[in-house]
Design a protein around this motif. Structure first.
Motif, PDB file in Angstrom:
ATOM      1  N   ALA A   6       0.872  -1.172   0.000  1.00  0.00           N
ATOM      2  CA  ALA A   6       0.000   0.000   0.000  1.00  0.00           C
ATOM      3  C   ALA A   6       0.910   1.222   0.000  1.00  0.00           C
ATOM      4  CB  ALA A   6      -0.901   0.019   1.221  1.00  0.00           C
ATOM      5  N   ILE A   7       0.491   2.271  -0.669  1.00  0.00           N
ATOM      6  CA  ILE A   7       1.273   3.509  -0.733  1.00  0.00           C
ATOM      7  C   ILE A   7       0.430   4.653  -0.201  1.00  0.00           C
ATOM      8  CG2 ILE A   7       2.475   5.161  -2.225  1.00  0.00           C
ATOM      9  CD1 ILE A   7       2.873   2.858  -4.234  1.00  0.00           C
ATOM     10  N   PHE A   8       1.024   5.447   0.693  1.00  0.00           N
ATOM     11  CA  PHE A   8       0.400   6.683   1.148  1.00  0.00           C
ATOM     12  C   PHE A   8       1.114   7.842   0.481  1.00  0.00           C
ATOM     13  CE2 PHE A   8      -1.159   4.203   4.800  1.00  0.00           C
ATOM     14  CZ  PHE A   8      -2.487   4.629   4.811  1.00  0.00           C
ATOM     15  N   SER A   9       0.339   8.737  -0.127  1.00  0.00           N
ATOM     16  CA  SER A   9       0.898   9.912  -0.794  1.00  0.00           C
ATOM     17  C   SER A   9       0.515  11.170  -0.012  1.00  0.00           C
ATOM     18  CB  SER A   9       0.351   9.996  -2.224  1.00  0.00           C
ATOM     19  OG  SER A   9      -1.058  10.158  -2.179  1.00  0.00           O
ATOM     20  N   CYS A  10       1.072  12.286  -0.425  1.00  0.00           N
ATOM     21  CA  CYS A  10       0.745  13.583   0.168  1.00  0.00           C
ATOM     22  C   CYS A  10      -0.496  14.130  -0.531  1.00  0.00           C
ATOM     23  CB  CYS A  10       1.912  14.552  -0.004  1.00  0.00           C
ATOM     24  SG  CYS A  10       1.523  16.244   0.479  1.00  0.00           S
ATOM     25  N   VAL A  77      -2.230  -6.331   3.377  1.00  0.00           N
ATOM     26  CA  VAL A  77      -1.067  -5.580   2.926  1.00  0.00           C
ATOM     27  C   VAL A  77       0.101  -5.975   3.825  1.00  0.00           C
ATOM     28  CG1 VAL A  77      -1.511  -3.517   4.329  1.00  0.00           C
ATOM     29  CG2 VAL A  77      -0.214  -3.317   2.241  1.00  0.00           C
ATOM     30  N   ASP A  78       1.245  -6.238   3.201  1.00  0.00           N
ATOM     31  CA  ASP A  78       2.447  -6.607   3.940  1.00  0.00           C
ATOM     32  C   ASP A  78       3.317  -5.399   4.254  1.00  0.00           C
ATOM     33  OD1 ASP A  78       2.023  -9.514   3.708  1.00  0.00           O
ATOM     34  OD2 ASP A  78       2.397  -9.151   1.576  1.00  0.00           O
ATOM     35  N   THR A  79       3.409  -4.502   3.277  1.00  0.00           N
ATOM     36  CA  THR A  79       4.313  -3.365   3.387  1.00  0.00           C
ATOM     37  C   THR A  79       3.599  -2.076   3.005  1.00  0.00           C
ATOM     38  OG1 THR A  79       6.157  -4.815   2.761  1.00  0.00           O
ATOM     39  CG2 THR A  79       6.558  -2.444   2.644  1.00  0.00           C
ATOM     40  N   ILE A  80       3.847  -1.044   3.788  1.00  0.00           N
ATOM     41  CA  ILE A  80       3.319   0.285   3.492  1.00  0.00           C
ATOM     42  C   ILE A  80       4.489   1.175   3.097  1.00  0.00           C
ATOM     43  CG2 ILE A  80       2.223   2.345   4.466  1.00  0.00           C
ATOM     44  CD1 ILE A  80       0.718   0.403   6.387  1.00  0.00           C
ATOM     45  N   HIS A  81       4.363   1.825   1.955  1.00  0.00           N
ATOM     46  CA  HIS A  81       5.373   2.795   1.516  1.00  0.00           C
ATOM     47  C   HIS A  81       4.816   4.197   1.711  1.00  0.00           C
ATOM     48  CE1 HIS A  81       8.585   0.583  -0.747  1.00  0.00           C
ATOM     49  NE2 HIS A  81       7.688  -0.385  -0.634  1.00  0.00           N
ATOM     50  N   PHE A  82       5.630   5.087   2.249  1.00  0.00           N
ATOM     51  CA  PHE A  82       5.308   6.508   2.239  1.00  0.00           C
ATOM     52  C   PHE A  82       5.866   7.044   0.936  1.00  0.00           C
ATOM     53  CE2 PHE A  82       5.735   6.616   7.135  1.00  0.00           C
ATOM     54  CZ  PHE A  82       4.424   6.213   7.295  1.00  0.00           C
ATOM     55  N   GLY A  83       5.015   7.612   0.116  1.00  0.00           N
ATOM     56  CA  GLY A  83       5.432   8.110  -1.187  1.00  0.00           C
ATOM     57  C   GLY A  83       6.519   9.168  -1.098  1.00  0.00           C
ATOM     58  N   THR A  84       7.288   9.260  -2.153  1.00  0.00           N
ATOM     59  CA  THR A  84       8.327  10.280  -2.244  1.00  0.00           C
ATOM     60  C   THR A  84       7.731  11.673  -2.052  1.00  0.00           C
ATOM     61  OG1 THR A  84       9.731   8.880  -3.603  1.00  0.00           O
ATOM     62  CG2 THR A  84      10.088  11.255  -3.783  1.00  0.00           C
ATOM     63  N   CYS A  85       6.481  11.866  -2.468  1.00  0.00           N
ATOM     64  CA  CYS A  85       5.835  13.175  -2.277  1.00  0.00           C
ATOM     65  C   CYS A  85       5.690  13.511  -0.793  1.00  0.00           C
ATOM     66  CB  CYS A  85       4.484  13.221  -2.981  1.00  0.00           C
ATOM     67  SG  CYS A  85       3.353  11.897  -2.536  1.00  0.00           S
ATOM     68  N   LEU A  86       5.445  12.503   0.053  1.00  0.00           N
ATOM     69  CA  LEU A  86       5.395  12.755   1.494  1.00  0.00           C
ATOM     70  C   LEU A  86       6.773  13.139   2.021  1.00  0.00           C
ATOM     71  CD1 LEU A  86       3.062  10.083   3.168  1.00  0.00           C
ATOM     72  CD2 LEU A  86       2.886  12.548   3.312  1.00  0.00           C
ATOM     73  N   VAL A  87       7.786  12.460   1.530  1.00  0.00           N
ATOM     74  CA  VAL A  87       9.159  12.785   1.938  1.00  0.00           C
ATOM     75  C   VAL A  87       9.485  14.219   1.551  1.00  0.00           C
ATOM     76  CG1 VAL A  87      11.599  12.206   1.653  1.00  0.00           C
ATOM     77  CG2 VAL A  87       9.892  10.369   1.764  1.00  0.00           C
ATOM     78  N   ALA A  89       7.417  16.658   0.934  1.00  0.00           N
ATOM     79  CA  ALA A  89       6.577  17.599   1.684  1.00  0.00           C
ATOM     80  C   ALA A  89       7.185  17.900   3.054  1.00  0.00           C
ATOM     81  CB  ALA A  89       5.166  17.047   1.833  1.00  0.00           C
ATOM     82  N   THR A  90       7.755  16.878   3.684  1.00  0.00           N
ATOM     83  CA  THR A  90       8.362  17.108   5.000  1.00  0.00           C
ATOM     84  C   THR A  90       9.682  17.862   4.880  1.00  0.00           C
ATOM     85  OG1 THR A  90       9.507  14.969   5.047  1.00  0.00           O
ATOM     86  CG2 THR A  90       7.291  15.052   6.004  1.00  0.00           C
ATOM     87  N   GLU A  91      10.369  17.684   3.761  1.00  0.00           N
ATOM     88  CA  GLU A  91      11.667  18.341   3.579  1.00  0.00           C
ATOM     89  C   GLU A  91      11.549  19.767   3.065  1.00  0.00           C
ATOM     90  OE1 GLU A  91      13.652  15.698   0.879  1.00  0.00           O
ATOM     91  OE2 GLU A  91      14.155  14.252   2.447  1.00  0.00           O
ATOM     92  N   THR A  92      10.538  20.055   2.255  1.00  0.00           N
ATOM     93  CA  THR A  92      10.504  21.359   1.580  1.00  0.00           C
ATOM     94  C   THR A  92       9.235  22.169   1.801  1.00  0.00           C
ATOM     95  OG1 THR A  92       9.561  20.431  -0.451  1.00  0.00           O
ATOM     96  CG2 THR A  92      11.962  20.458  -0.283  1.00  0.00           C
ATOM     97  N   ALA A  93       8.188  21.568   2.320  1.00  0.00           N
ATOM     98  CA  ALA A  93       6.919  22.285   2.408  1.00  0.00           C
ATOM     99  C   ALA A  93       6.386  22.391   3.840  1.00  0.00           C
ATOM    100  CB  ALA A  93       5.887  21.607   1.514  1.00  0.00           C
ATOM    101  N   ALA A  94       7.237  22.202   4.816  1.00  0.00           N
ATOM    102  CA  ALA A  94       6.860  22.313   6.228  1.00  0.00           C
ATOM    103  C   ALA A  94       5.715  21.374   6.624  1.00  0.00           C
ATOM    104  CB  ALA A  94       6.523  23.758   6.580  1.00  0.00           C
ATOM    105  N   CYS A  95       5.644  20.224   5.995  1.00  0.00           N
ATOM    106  CA  CYS A  95       4.652  19.220   6.387  1.00  0.00           C
ATOM    107  C   CYS A  95       4.935  18.810   7.826  1.00  0.00           C
ATOM    108  CB  CYS A  95       4.743  18.006   5.467  1.00  0.00           C
ATOM    109  SG  CYS A  95       3.696  16.633   5.998  1.00  0.00           S
ATOM    110  N   PRO A  96       3.899  18.789   8.677  1.00  0.00           N
ATOM    111  CA  PRO A  96       4.124  18.478  10.084  1.00  0.00           C
ATOM    112  C   PRO A  96       4.278  16.990  10.407  1.00  0.00           C
ATOM    113  CG  PRO A  96       1.813  18.924   9.719  1.00  0.00           C
ATOM    114  CD  PRO A  96       2.514  19.183   8.410  1.00  0.00           C
TER     115      PRO A  96
END
Length: 121
Positions: A6-10, A77-87, A89-96
């Protein structure tokens, strides 16, 4: 034995910078980026894709709903990926969202492997 992802995106970035998560699906198909870990595995599929729930984030309740809906369909679901967009967002867009903290919570609470990132483009 097949593996399911499963993938979680921003929510804010999805369909703005990356229409329809095309990059994640391409990276998965090519086994590129964080999907390289499945290079020697043929029986892996993406079974779900969702967003974080928007800022400040509802990732935990969305995970509960995602897993309940998968079970209702006879899936897991065996594995959950946090999408690159979430990464990004936390690095450049002040995602909390603290991805490391969320990773630890999801792995502990739901007993699922969590990978931070999906691709590098």
């Amino acid at each position: 034995m097949s593996k399911s992802i499963a993938i979680f995106s921003c929510k804010k970035i999805r369909d703005v910078n990356c229409i329809a998560c095309i990059k994640c699906f391409k990276a998965f198909s090519d086994r590129a980026g964080e999907f390289e870990r499945y290079l020697d595995e043929d029986d892996v599929e993406i079974v779900a894709m969702s967003h974080c729930g928007d800022c400040p984030g509802l990732l935990i309740p969305r995970t509960v709903l995602l897993l309940e809906n998968l079970r209702a369909q006879g899936r897991e679901v065996d594995t959950i990926h946090f999408g690159t967009c979430l990464v990004k967002a936390t690095e450049t867009a002040a995602c909390p969202i603290n991805l490391e903290k969320m990773k630890n919570i999801l792995e502990t609470k739901f007993n699922k492997k969590v990978v931070i990132g999906t691709h590098n483009y």
